[in-house]
Design a protein around this motif. Structure first.
Motif, PDB file in Angstrom:
ATOM      1  N   SER B 294       0.909  -1.170   0.003  1.00 34.54           N
ATOM      2  CA  SER B 294       0.037  -0.042   0.007  1.00 34.54           C
ATOM      3  C   SER B 294       0.777   1.339   0.032  1.00 34.54           C
ATOM      4  O   SER B 294       2.048   1.144   0.366  1.00 34.54           O
ATOM      5  CB  SER B 294      -0.787  -0.032   1.267  1.00 34.54           C
ATOM      6  N   TYR B 295       0.384   2.470  -0.373  1.00 32.08           N
ATOM      7  CA  TYR B 295       1.055   3.589  -0.260  1.00 32.08           C
ATOM      8  C   TYR B 295       1.382   3.941   1.338  1.00 32.08           C
ATOM      9  O   TYR B 295       2.414   4.737   1.268  1.00 32.08           O
ATOM     10  CB  TYR B 295       0.165   4.691  -0.942  1.00 32.08           C
ATOM     11  N   SER B 296       0.578   3.475   2.142  1.00 37.95           N
ATOM     12  CA  SER B 296       0.909   3.890   3.485  1.00 37.95           C
ATOM     13  C   SER B 296       0.246   2.602   4.393  1.00 37.95           C
ATOM     14  O   SER B 296      -0.589   1.941   3.878  1.00 37.95           O
ATOM     15  CB  SER B 296       0.156   5.147   3.986  1.00 37.95           C
ATOM     16  N   GLY B 297       0.655   2.417   5.478  1.00 39.86           N
ATOM     17  CA  GLY B 297       0.040   1.691   6.493  1.00 39.86           C
ATOM     18  C   GLY B 297       0.612   0.102   6.110  1.00 39.86           C
ATOM     19  O   GLY B 297      -0.151  -0.685   6.826  1.00 39.86           O
ATOM     20  N   ASN B 298       1.456  -0.124   5.294  1.00 40.83           N
ATOM     21  CA  ASN B 298       1.851  -1.653   5.205  1.00 40.83           C
ATOM     22  C   ASN B 298       2.389  -2.176   6.650  1.00 40.83           C
ATOM     23  O   ASN B 298       3.350  -1.320   7.524  1.00 40.83           O
ATOM     24  CB  ASN B 298       3.169  -1.768   4.352  1.00 40.83           C
ATOM     25  N   LYS B 299       1.813  -3.130   7.106  1.00 35.32           N
ATOM     26  CA  LYS B 299       2.177  -3.424   8.631  1.00 35.32           C
ATOM     27  C   LYS B 299       2.078  -5.023   8.634  1.00 35.32           C
ATOM     28  O   LYS B 299       1.204  -5.686   7.745  1.00 35.32           O
ATOM     29  CB  LYS B 299       1.131  -2.826   9.487  1.00 35.32           C
ATOM     30  N   GLY B 300       2.482  -5.653   9.722  1.00 41.65           N
ATOM     31  CA  GLY B 300       2.664  -6.990  10.066  1.00 41.65           C
ATOM     32  C   GLY B 300       3.051  -7.407  11.206  1.00 41.65           C
ATOM     33  O   GLY B 300       3.589  -6.750  12.139  1.00 41.65           O
ATOM     34  N   SER B 301       3.461  -8.678  11.175  1.00 43.87           N
ATOM     35  CA  SER B 301       3.921  -9.348  12.341  1.00 43.87           C
ATOM     36  C   SER B 301       4.810 -10.508  12.033  1.00 43.87           C
ATOM     37  O   SER B 301       4.767 -11.189  10.926  1.00 43.87           O
ATOM     38  CB  SER B 301       2.966  -9.810  13.441  1.00 43.87           C
ATOM     39  N   MET B 302       5.632 -11.035  13.077  1.00 42.47           N
ATOM     40  CA  MET B 302       6.554 -12.325  12.745  1.00 42.47           C
ATOM     41  C   MET B 302       6.152 -13.015  13.919  1.00 42.47           C
ATOM     42  O   MET B 302       5.723 -12.863  15.044  1.00 42.47           O
ATOM     43  CB  MET B 302       7.775 -11.926  12.705  1.00 42.47           C
ATOM     44  N   ILE B 307       6.735  -6.900  15.899  1.00 50.29           N
ATOM     45  CA  ILE B 307       5.778  -6.243  15.134  1.00 50.29           C
ATOM     46  C   ILE B 307       6.209  -5.202  13.995  1.00 50.29           C
ATOM     47  O   ILE B 307       7.212  -4.779  14.224  1.00 50.29           O
ATOM     48  CB  ILE B 307       4.690  -5.166  16.100  1.00 50.29           C
ATOM     49  N   ILE B 308       5.693  -5.298  12.929  1.00 49.81           N
ATOM     50  CA  ILE B 308       6.001  -4.416  11.921  1.00 49.81           C
ATOM     51  C   ILE B 308       5.071  -3.428  11.518  1.00 49.81           C
ATOM     52  O   ILE B 308       4.006  -3.528  11.109  1.00 49.81           O
ATOM     53  CB  ILE B 308       6.347  -5.229  10.400  1.00 49.81           C
ATOM     54  N   ASN B 309       5.489  -2.245  11.898  1.00 46.11           N
ATOM     55  CA  ASN B 309       4.490  -1.129  11.834  1.00 46.11           C
ATOM     56  C   ASN B 309       5.076   0.064  12.046  1.00 46.11           C
ATOM     57  O   ASN B 309       5.178   1.035  12.643  1.00 46.11           O
ATOM     58  CB  ASN B 309       3.292  -1.420  13.068  1.00 46.11           C
ATOM     59  N   PHE B 310       6.198   0.427  11.194  1.00 46.11           N
ATOM     60  CA  PHE B 310       7.060   1.820  11.149  1.00 46.11           C
ATOM     61  C   PHE B 310       6.276   2.861  10.547  1.00 46.11           C
ATOM     62  O   PHE B 310       5.671   2.715   9.778  1.00 46.11           O
ATOM     63  CB  PHE B 310       8.297   1.563  10.391  1.00 46.11           C
ATOM     64  N   PRO B 311       6.425   3.894  11.160  1.00 44.94           N
ATOM     65  CA  PRO B 311       5.523   5.132  10.656  1.00 44.94           C
ATOM     66  C   PRO B 311       6.379   5.526   9.629  1.00 44.94           C
ATOM     67  O   PRO B 311       7.832   5.411   9.442  1.00 44.94           O
ATOM     68  CB  PRO B 311       5.561   5.950  11.863  1.00 44.94           C
ATOM     69  N   LEU B 312       5.660   6.424   8.594  1.00 42.85           N
ATOM     70  CA  LEU B 312       6.197   6.533   7.289  1.00 42.85           C
ATOM     71  C   LEU B 312       5.488   7.901   6.701  1.00 42.85           C
ATOM     72  O   LEU B 312       4.142   7.612   6.649  1.00 42.85           O
ATOM     73  CB  LEU B 312       6.351   5.452   6.385  1.00 42.85           C
ATOM     74  N   LYS B 313       5.925   8.988   6.629  1.00 44.12           N
ATOM     75  CA  LYS B 313       5.182  10.157   6.158  1.00 44.12           C
ATOM     76  C   LYS B 313       4.959  10.086   4.971  1.00 44.12           C
ATOM     77  O   LYS B 313       3.276  10.210   4.363  1.00 44.12           O
ATOM     78  CB  LYS B 313       5.919  11.430   6.271  1.00 44.12           C
ATOM     79  N   SER B 314       5.723   9.739   3.844  1.00 47.50           N
ATOM     80  CA  SER B 314       5.435   9.489   2.487  1.00 47.50           C
ATOM     81  C   SER B 314       6.494   8.503   1.868  1.00 47.50           C
ATOM     82  O   SER B 314       7.867   8.807   2.013  1.00 47.50           O
ATOM     83  CB  SER B 314       5.424  10.910   1.701  1.00 47.50           C
ATOM     84  N   GLN B 315       5.909   7.398   1.373  1.00 47.35           N
ATOM     85  CA  GLN B 315       7.052   6.515   0.882  1.00 47.35           C
ATOM     86  C   GLN B 315       7.751   7.151  -0.592  1.00 47.35           C
ATOM     87  O   GLN B 315       8.788   7.140  -0.700  1.00 47.35           O
ATOM     88  CB  GLN B 315       6.229   5.303   0.136  1.00 47.35           C
ATOM     89  N   GLN B 316       6.873   7.841  -1.178  1.00 48.64           N
ATOM     90  CA  GLN B 316       7.422   8.549  -2.249  1.00 48.64           C
ATOM     91  C   GLN B 316       8.468   9.696  -2.034  1.00 48.64           C
ATOM     92  O   GLN B 316       9.586   9.946  -2.663  1.00 48.64           O
ATOM     93  CB  GLN B 316       6.302   9.076  -3.286  1.00 48.64           C
TER      94      GLN B 316
END
Lengths: 362, 362
Positions: B294-302, B307-316
């Protein structure tokens, strides 16, 4: 008690007897019913030992009445543990005499798949209802012969699809029926575990091994139950990462299914890795289940917030009780032989696809 | 400011100039660097309008310096909205004059895939570094020509793989490197959305359409990045549920990948359904990501609780800043042309598999 069919029939005229056969209910209400049906387990491996026998301590409509085993030491151990009378203990040679045993209403075949056909047919000919573990048999021809034998002998044939008795899996089936999220578009279904065994029937082709018939049927059922449809084509690829162990059969199978509605599924099954999940993407929502075919704890969620997490004491106990209820009341089984056959049709097509390297119509 | 290469070169002897070309750093410290590189966007469709231009308001190492468009009304609107001087506005005909424009350091090609090769090559010949959207191009030959042109003109070529700049996706790549759960065994990767458009380039074969190059590359990258390997074979199946719209290209692609380590993946991509997830099963654990591209909000777990949930203002913005840093410092790009080529090699093999109905070696 449920009247023992053959003995009872011998006391009646042919015309009178006909109305007592399964499928007719004319005199059913007049026949005193057994409180609990007697089950004989055929094959005392892990599944009988660790799952079915314990479940039969929880069942309300059936009990462990007998055993059939080729191993005298197992017979002795089970006899002591479950107080099984000698007259209810059979081996593979004298098994057919079970027809004369009124304690046994149902024969549950828990042998390697290659032996299912022989013992289902023998059980049917002995006039016993039959439960048969999955995979139903190695070939479609086997399945058809088993269904025919049970039909000819007017006994019921249930396949041991414990998951179809699990309310968590039934929740998935229900969405296929009520279409609350519209049509199914894409499915991912995975079922596998790391099998450390090397000489089990699962690694032996002659005995009906290979991951596809075993865990693969769960991956396949994930897609079949989620759509409520039968696949019309499949393309598959077999592989192994342990060629020293998986010489005759595949360790891993990946396959892609096409359904009449246009739904598509990618499926994975393996004896090389622990994995067990189902993801269904509908036109207007999704459903996830993980695990999807565990003995317990199948759970998941849907895009509308529905949680799938029904408590369940024992899948196998519920399965056997529900199948026994269908026998006692002469109603439809949840997973009859025809349901087992549906899977084996796809399994056969999958092997054909592996052999030809091409998509196969089903 | 970064010295404009061609003008600067003309003031030097050939021998002195050589040391200033990308790949040499002899005089690099002597050249005053631009604070921010100027980017010209080529093609002002949805992605430039809604994603890249807004991101360029957040970037620290680059800014929106110019535009290249075939639509005068768009040129006017962008000029006003972003205060772009007339001298930095080009059309497809006069585009090559950009070589004389010191404001433009980078040309970002955001055109339909069929036009990527032409504009990347023209940009490279104009002496500009190039960013190019994914899919890199319709064919491997195109990709190779683009890489060669950039090499010959000593400019960098970065593919717009925003996800590889996203720390949530980098977490997946890291597990492939550190192997904390052992080798990868099985992967499921899905990326799709319901595209209601009917006459976009995505539905047009000549323009480089079809879901495989578009969302399919995300499904493929899910598997490639999770393994850190290149697939060695693929078997694929294309389909569509809207034949009136998807006449020339596929709406849906399913494909199964084999990797050198023995890892396997089943992948799904579609313009017919919203879905976006990755599940990786390692020998000793698992990783899930949803969404995965996704452009934002990619998240998950292992499986170890991570937890995989790093904040990110803008991928681009992060992508363009990091690619600009690589240009400014003459370091390796995260996703150079060679990375785009790797995907297109697989995409070509996938179409070959669809055409032949068989597995294709890559």
């Amino acid at each position: 008690m449920l009247i023992e069919r053959r003995d009872f029939l011998s006391t009646l005229t042919l015309a009178g007897a006909a109305s007592l056969l399964p499928g007719t209910n004319l005199l059913a209400s007049m026949i005193p019913k057994k409180e609990k049906l007697g089950i004989a387990l055929v094959g005392l491996g892990y599944y009988s030992t660790d799952l079915l026998a314990p479940a039969l301590q929880l069942t309300e409509k059936c009990y462990l009445a007998g055993i059939v085993t080729g191993t005298p030491s197992k017979a002795q151990a089970w006899k002591e543990k479950y107080q099984i009378p000698d007259k209810n203990i059979y081996n593979y040679q004298n098994f057919d005499q079970i027809k004369n045993n009124p304690d046994i209403d149902i024969v549950y075949v828990v042998l390697p798949p290659s032996m299912h056909r022989e013992f289902v047919v023998r059980a049917a000919k002995a006039g016993k209802h039959v439960f048969c573990e999955k995979p139903m048999a190695p070939t479609v021809a086997d399945c058809q012969a088993m269904i025919e034998a049970c039909k000819a002998n007017k006994v019921k044939l249930a396949i041991g699809y414990r998951c179809q008795h699990d309310p968590n899996i039934q929740a998935v089936m229900q969405v296929a029926k009520d279409k609350r999220f519209g049509p199914v578009k894409m499915i991912t279904s995975a079922a596998g575990y790391f099998d450390a065994r090397t000489t089990h029937w699962k690694q032996n082709k002659k005995l009906g091994g290979g991951v596809m018939g075993d865990m693969g049927v769960y991956a396949l059922q994930g897609a079949r139950l989620a759509t409520g449809e039968e696949p019309i084509s499949v393309i598959a690829q077999a592989s192994t990462t342990r060629p020293d162990i998986y010489k005759e059969v595949e360790e891993t199978m990946m396959f892609m299914l096409e359904f009449p509605s246009g739904a598509r599924a990618t499926c994975q099954t393996s004896f090389g890795i622990n994995m067990n999940y189902l993801q269904v993407n509908y036109e207007k929502g999704w459903l996830k289940l993980e695990p999807q075919s565990s003995y317990s704890g199948n759970k998941g969620s849907m895009s509308d917030g529905t949680i799938i997490n029904f408590p369940l004491k024992s899948q196998q106990a519920k399965q056997m009780d529900e199948d026994c209820a269908a026998i006692i009341n002469n109603t439809d089984l949840i997973a009859p032989g025809e349901e087992g056959l549906r899977d084996i049709k796809v399994v056969e097509a999958i092997y054909k696809s592996v052999a030809t390297g091409k998509s196969v119509k089903i």
